[in-house]
Design a protein around this motif. Structure first.
Motif, PDB file in Angstrom:
ATOM      1  N   ALA A 344       0.819  -1.219   0.000  1.00  0.00           N
ATOM      2  CA  ALA A 344       0.000   0.000   0.000  1.00  0.00           C
ATOM      3  C   ALA A 344       0.849   1.265   0.000  1.00  0.00           C
ATOM      4  CB  ALA A 344      -0.929  -0.009   1.205  1.00  0.00           C
ATOM      5  N   GLY A 345       2.159   1.135   0.276  1.00  0.00           N
ATOM      6  CA  GLY A 345       3.048   2.295   0.253  1.00  0.00           C
ATOM      7  C   GLY A 345       3.667   2.646   1.583  1.00  0.00           C
ATOM      8  N   LEU A 346       3.459   1.825   2.628  1.00  0.00           N
ATOM      9  CA  LEU A 346       4.031   2.101   3.943  1.00  0.00           C
ATOM     10  C   LEU A 346       5.437   1.512   4.062  1.00  0.00           C
ATOM     11  CD1 LEU A 346       0.932   1.299   6.199  1.00  0.00           C
ATOM     12  CD2 LEU A 346       1.700   3.546   5.437  1.00  0.00           C
ATOM     13  N   ILE A 392      -1.099   8.311   0.826  1.00  0.00           N
ATOM     14  CA  ILE A 392      -1.595   6.926   0.801  1.00  0.00           C
ATOM     15  C   ILE A 392      -3.097   6.985   1.042  1.00  0.00           C
ATOM     16  CG2 ILE A 392      -1.388   4.641   1.834  1.00  0.00           C
ATOM     17  CD1 ILE A 392       1.427   5.337   2.636  1.00  0.00           C
ATOM     18  N   LYS A 393      -3.838   7.059  -0.037  1.00  0.00           N
ATOM     19  CA  LYS A 393      -5.283   7.261   0.044  1.00  0.00           C
ATOM     20  C   LYS A 393      -6.018   5.927   0.166  1.00  0.00           C
ATOM     21  CE  LYS A 393      -5.163  11.530  -2.677  1.00  0.00           C
ATOM     22  NZ  LYS A 393      -5.668  12.242  -3.894  1.00  0.00           N
ATOM     23  N   GLY A 394      -7.102   5.968   0.891  1.00  0.00           N
ATOM     24  CA  GLY A 394      -7.967   4.795   1.000  1.00  0.00           C
ATOM     25  C   GLY A 394      -7.655   3.891   2.173  1.00  0.00           C
ATOM     26  N   TRP A 395      -6.457   3.985   2.739  1.00  0.00           N
ATOM     27  CA  TRP A 395      -6.057   3.101   3.829  1.00  0.00           C
ATOM     28  C   TRP A 395      -6.157   3.821   5.172  1.00  0.00           C
ATOM     29  CZ3 TRP A 395      -5.026  -2.036   3.161  1.00  0.00           C
ATOM     30  CH2 TRP A 395      -4.836  -2.470   1.854  1.00  0.00           C
ATOM     31  N   GLU A 396      -6.454   3.060   6.217  1.00  0.00           N
ATOM     32  CA  GLU A 396      -6.560   3.614   7.551  1.00  0.00           C
ATOM     33  C   GLU A 396      -6.050   2.609   8.581  1.00  0.00           C
ATOM     34  OE1 GLU A 396     -10.659   4.421   8.220  1.00  0.00           O
ATOM     35  OE2 GLU A 396     -11.285   2.324   8.101  1.00  0.00           O
ATOM     36  N   LYS A 397      -5.762   3.115   9.779  1.00  0.00           N
ATOM     37  CA  LYS A 397      -5.350   2.241  10.872  1.00  0.00           C
ATOM     38  C   LYS A 397      -6.530   1.385  11.302  1.00  0.00           C
ATOM     39  CE  LYS A 397      -2.099   5.691  12.712  1.00  0.00           C
ATOM     40  NZ  LYS A 397      -1.702   6.468  13.923  1.00  0.00           N
ATOM     41  N   TYR A 398      -6.253   0.111  11.553  1.00  0.00           N
ATOM     42  CA  TYR A 398      -7.283  -0.825  11.993  1.00  0.00           C
ATOM     43  C   TYR A 398      -7.146  -1.108  13.490  1.00  0.00           C
ATOM     44  CZ  TYR A 398     -10.487  -4.822  11.380  1.00  0.00           C
ATOM     45  OH  TYR A 398     -11.545  -5.692  11.442  1.00  0.00           O
ATOM     46  N   PHE A 399      -5.945  -1.506  13.909  1.00  0.00           N
ATOM     47  CA  PHE A 399      -5.650  -1.747  15.321  1.00  0.00           C
ATOM     48  C   PHE A 399      -4.344  -1.057  15.686  1.00  0.00           C
ATOM     49  CE2 PHE A 399      -8.507  -5.256  14.436  1.00  0.00           C
ATOM     50  CZ  PHE A 399      -9.187  -5.462  15.621  1.00  0.00           C
ATOM     51  N   VAL A 400      -4.225  -0.677  16.966  1.00  0.00           N
ATOM     52  CA  VAL A 400      -3.019  -0.040  17.479  1.00  0.00           C
ATOM     53  C   VAL A 400      -2.669  -0.683  18.815  1.00  0.00           C
ATOM     54  CG1 VAL A 400      -2.016   2.104  18.379  1.00  0.00           C
ATOM     55  CG2 VAL A 400      -3.395   2.162  16.313  1.00  0.00           C
ATOM     56  N   ASN A 401      -1.376  -0.932  19.056  1.00  0.00           N
ATOM     57  CA  ASN A 401      -0.931  -1.516  20.307  1.00  0.00           C
ATOM     58  C   ASN A 401      -1.074  -0.514  21.446  1.00  0.00           C
ATOM     59  OD1 ASN A 401       1.070  -2.350  22.474  1.00  0.00           O
ATOM     60  ND2 ASN A 401       1.289  -4.077  21.077  1.00  0.00           N
ATOM     61  N   ALA A 402      -1.748  -0.905  22.524  1.00  0.00           N
ATOM     62  CA  ALA A 402      -1.997   0.004  23.642  1.00  0.00           C
ATOM     63  C   ALA A 402      -0.749   0.239  24.482  1.00  0.00           C
ATOM     64  CB  ALA A 402      -3.116  -0.552  24.518  1.00  0.00           C
ATOM     65  N   ASN A 403       0.261  -0.614  24.350  1.00  0.00           N
ATOM     66  CA  ASN A 403       1.489  -0.452  25.133  1.00  0.00           C
ATOM     67  C   ASN A 403       2.456   0.534  24.502  1.00  0.00           C
ATOM     68  OD1 ASN A 403       0.708  -2.190  27.172  1.00  0.00           O
ATOM     69  ND2 ASN A 403       1.720  -3.973  26.281  1.00  0.00           N
ATOM     70  N   ASP A 404       2.815   0.277  23.241  1.00  0.00           N
ATOM     71  CA  ASP A 404       3.855   1.096  22.605  1.00  0.00           C
ATOM     72  C   ASP A 404       3.360   1.911  21.421  1.00  0.00           C
ATOM     73  OD1 ASP A 404       3.488  -0.817  20.640  1.00  0.00           O
ATOM     74  OD2 ASP A 404       5.414  -1.804  20.946  1.00  0.00           O
ATOM     75  N   GLY A 405       2.069   1.826  21.093  1.00  0.00           N
ATOM     76  CA  GLY A 405       1.516   2.607  19.995  1.00  0.00           C
ATOM     77  C   GLY A 405       1.870   2.096  18.616  1.00  0.00           C
ATOM     78  N   SER A 406       2.506   0.926  18.517  1.00  0.00           N
ATOM     79  CA  SER A 406       2.888   0.390  17.206  1.00  0.00           C
ATOM     80  C   SER A 406       1.661  -0.110  16.460  1.00  0.00           C
ATOM     81  CB  SER A 406       3.912  -0.740  17.371  1.00  0.00           C
ATOM     82  OG  SER A 406       3.363  -1.808  18.109  1.00  0.00           O
ATOM     83  N   ASN A 407       1.825  -0.267  15.159  1.00  0.00           N
ATOM     84  CA  ASN A 407       0.711  -0.680  14.316  1.00  0.00           C
ATOM     85  C   ASN A 407       0.322  -2.122  14.584  1.00  0.00           C
ATOM     86  OD1 ASN A 407      -0.037  -2.135  11.481  1.00  0.00           O
ATOM     87  ND2 ASN A 407      -0.971  -0.112  11.631  1.00  0.00           N
ATOM     88  N   GLU A 408      -0.988  -2.358  14.655  1.00  0.00           N
ATOM     89  CA  GLU A 408      -1.509  -3.707  14.840  1.00  0.00           C
ATOM     90  C   GLU A 408      -2.488  -4.102  13.743  1.00  0.00           C
ATOM     91  OE1 GLU A 408      -0.513  -5.862  16.837  1.00  0.00           O
ATOM     92  OE2 GLU A 408       0.507  -4.812  18.460  1.00  0.00           O
ATOM     93  N   GLY A 409      -2.566  -3.297  12.679  1.00  0.00           N
ATOM     94  CA  GLY A 409      -3.445  -3.664  11.573  1.00  0.00           C
ATOM     95  C   GLY A 409      -3.816  -2.470  10.722  1.00  0.00           C
TER      96      GLY A 409
END
Length: 474
Positions: A344-346, A392-409
């Protein structure tokens, strides 16, 4: 009544009527010793390999050595975990009498060491367990379920390079166990060390980050020789090593067909799909699935080990699939999340010490609900660019880690594409997010109905006039 039964009753009278009742029941049970039991006993079995390894090592070279030897009592074979940072942790071996290199990482899982050790995502890594006692329930058999998948393991062999535990249980007890953890490691050629301060190791890995290491076994570890070269497993294409080499199919009579790209897939991921009625065809990691997607109702990208940038062929194939004007549903887990994000471009980056364990909190950005998840990854997506108005159009965050804020989806806002970094299928738990398999297969089934030339049923409008035959009067 035997002398032992009399002694039992006398002891019970001295501690009260409740214990007396229990002891009377015990005495009555003893008189029925010849009756066949309807319950399977949980035998406690000793580790034969660990006992066999009790050969007296050489005398220590100096008084500063951590080993204290009793000349009249043989000791287990010495072992040491040597980190690239220069730290050395000494203990005793209970696995294969060999040495290995890998990336030292830790897991906070309290249970499920057979599943963790056979998880392909741990390929190339030396696994440090924070749970102090390991091995107490042994190792189960290679039994398979009705789908031909292993019931108790995530692959058909140990994937990690070695294991490090604080206290190894030399006796195990469980109704599924067929051998000890030490016997299993020895048979698979995997070194294992016990008697080390795993808390100190975790503090080092947490503060300075995951590091390369060597797990060394043998008398020479007492000499504390320095290791000059530490090979980095992440420089290899671990995805290629873990992936299937041949295409195969599971549950061919399933009602919906799913193409699965194997980057190091876990057995329970396959089980979660076929148990829900899907027919799953498994392809190698670099197979161009775009050529055959017209034969499938959905695409699944699996978990896998190492650096996701080693699987750029899969990323390119995904980028092509994203441009399809009539896309099929796509879902990814763990490595699949990273590969979909890159398509997706990340960008991706290496976490300091990764997230590994059964207790990682992930927040659903759509509902705000936090779920406890199982995770095993050392890399993450850089998702800070997923904001309104970004390139990066059309994509969004799905889940985020509550501990360190890293991407979870991540998920696409308009197309049926989504992925998660954690493991919804976690063997050993938790199962809070297993519903994501249902969501994905529901999309695939809806897609099948939409494009099918022969729909399941055709409804007739209620306003349609019904022509009745003319009434014949005789």
């Amino acid at each position: 009544m035997s002398s032992f039964q009399k002694a039992t009753l006398l002891a019970a009278r001295s501690v009260g009527p409740l214990s007396l009742a229990r002891s009377s029941f015990l005495a009555r049970s003893m008189t029925k010793a010849t009756r066949p039991s309807h319950f399977r006993a949980l035998a406690t079995v000793a580790d034969a390999v660990f006992s066999a390894h009790k050969a007296a090592p050489k005398a220590p070279v100096s008084t500063s050595t951590p080993y204290q030897f009793d000349k009249n009592a043989p000791k287990a074979t010495p072992a040491a975990l040597k980190l690239k940072s220069g730290h050395v942790f000494t203990g005793t071996s209970f696995g294969a009498q060999t040495s290995s290199f890998g990336e030292a990482v830790f897991t906070t899982s309290l249970v499920g060491y057979p599943e963790s050790m056979t998880d392909p995502s741990y390929r190339g890594q030396i696994l440090v367990f924070t749970q102090p006692l390991i091995g107490n329930y042994g190792v189960p058999s290679q039994e398979k379920d009705q789908f031909g998948l292993l019931k108790y393991f995530e692959s058909n062999k140990i994937q990690c390079q070695g294991i490090v535990v604080n206290d190894y249980a030399t006796q195990y007890s469980h109704w599924t166990a067929v051998e000890s953890l030490g016997e299993w490691c020895a048979r698979e050629g995997i070194p294992a060390i016990s008697g080390v301060d795993t808390r100190a190791i975790v503090h080092l890995l947490r503060d300075q980050g995951s590091t390369l290491a060597k797990l060394e076994v043998g008398d020479e570890v007492l000499e504390n020789k320095e290791v000059e070269i530490f090979p980095n497993p992440n420089e290899r294409n671990l995805v290629s090593e873990a992936s299937t080499k041949e295409i195969y199919n599971l549950n061919p009579m399933g009602d919906v067909k799913i193409a699965l790209i194997d980057c190091g897939v876990k057995e329970n991921i396959l089980r979660c799909l076929v148990a829900r009625g899907a027919s799953v065809t498994v392809f190698p990691w670099n197979y161009d699935f775009n050529k055959v997607m017209d034969q499938f109702d959905g695409l699944f990208i699996s978990n896998g080990p190492g650096d996701p940038r080693a699987a750029m062929t899969t990323v390119q194939n995904l980028a092509t699939a994203f441009k399809n004007p009539s896309p099929k549903p796509i879902f990814g887990i763990c490595m699949g999340n990273q590969l979909m994000g890159m398509a997706a471009g990340l960008d991706v980056y290496k976490l300091q010490f990764g997230n590994r364990g059964h207790n990682q909190p992930a927040i659903n950005m759509q509902t705000g609900r936090c779920s406890i998840t199982s995770q095993n990854h050392g890399y993450a997506l850089e998702d800070s660019v997923l904001v309104p108005g970004s390139a990066i159009k059309g994509w969004e965050k799905y889940f985020v880690n509550a501990n360190d804020g890293s991407n979870e989806g991540i998920r696409h806002q308009n197309k049926p594409f989504s992925s998660v970094q954690f493991h919804p299928e976690a063997k050993g738990g938790p199962q809070d997010t297993e519903y994501l398999f249902d969501d994905f297969l529901n999309l695939a089934r809806a897609e099948k109905v939409k494009i099918s030339s022969k729909p399941f049923f055709v409804t007739e409008p209620l306003s349609k006039e019904v022509t009745r035959p003319a009434e014949i009067v005789i």
